[in-house]
Design an enzyme around this catalytic site. Sequence first.
Site, mmCIF file in Angstrom:
data_model
loop_
_atom_site.group_PDB
_atom_site.id
_atom_site.type_symbol
_atom_site.label_atom_id
_atom_site.label_comp_id
_atom_site.label_asym_id
_atom_site.label_seq_id
_atom_site.Cartn_x
_atom_site.Cartn_y
_atom_site.Cartn_z
ATOM 1 N N CYS A 23 0.796 -1.226 0.000
ATOM 2 C CA CYS A 23 0.000 0.000 0.000
ATOM 3 C C CYS A 23 0.834 1.284 0.000
ATOM 4 O O CYS A 23 0.284 2.375 -0.069
ATOM 5 C CB CYS A 23 -0.977 0.007 1.176
ATOM 6 S SG CYS A 23 -2.240 -1.269 1.010
ATOM 7 N N HIS A 71 -13.271 9.501 -8.333
ATOM 8 C CA HIS A 71 -12.300 9.563 -9.425
ATOM 9 C C HIS A 71 -11.241 10.637 -9.196
ATOM 10 O O HIS A 71 -10.870 11.367 -10.110
ATOM 11 C CB HIS A 71 -13.000 9.735 -10.780
ATOM 12 C CG HIS A 71 -13.580 8.450 -11.273
ATOM 13 N ND1 HIS A 71 -14.782 7.977 -10.810
ATOM 14 C CD2 HIS A 71 -13.117 7.543 -12.154
ATOM 15 C CE1 HIS A 71 -15.044 6.819 -11.403
ATOM 16 N NE2 HIS A 71 -14.041 6.524 -12.214
ATOM 17 N N GLU A 129 -12.583 -0.656 2.222
ATOM 18 C CA GLU A 129 -11.487 -0.471 1.283
ATOM 19 C C GLU A 129 -11.527 -1.565 0.220
ATOM 20 O O GLU A 129 -11.143 -1.347 -0.920
ATOM 21 C CB GLU A 129 -10.173 -0.511 2.062
ATOM 22 C CG GLU A 129 -8.968 -0.141 1.248
ATOM 23 C CD GLU A 129 -7.730 -0.025 2.104
ATOM 24 O OE1 GLU A 129 -7.509 1.063 2.651
ATOM 25 O OE2 GLU A 129 -7.003 -1.028 2.222
#
Length: 140
Positions: A23, A71, A129
Amino acid sequence: MYGLKSESSFDGAHFLTDYYGKCENLHGHRWRVVAYLKQQDLQVEGTMKDMVVDFGEFKRILRAATAELDHTFLVEEGSLKPQTIACLEDEGFTLSILPFRTTAENLARYFAQKLIDKGLPVSQVDCYETPLNCASYFVE
């Protein structure tokens, strides 16, 4: 005690600063946000009589909050050099600079505060997530 639940989602990229693992690299998620409202009594007058709040209003507020990040590249403030940010923006990327590390835990708190600021009686916000991993923020 009465409660309502609604959910929304958004797509966004991020990375974790000072993290050692996958990550730390730029990657994206379809974030799923589930918000819970809790209220002792129902409203007693007006168009929301016998409701916690109107579902339409609840959904509108939640979806507007998630749409702000949809986005975009979620960036922890101070985690990228100013030149990097300028280059990304010059290339046409949309960045959401946030004053916290972009973890699911912090995003759950972020959305809870957005809803509270709109006057909703928030009790909990879950931020997924991935489909199987979620962080929760509880309002006391």
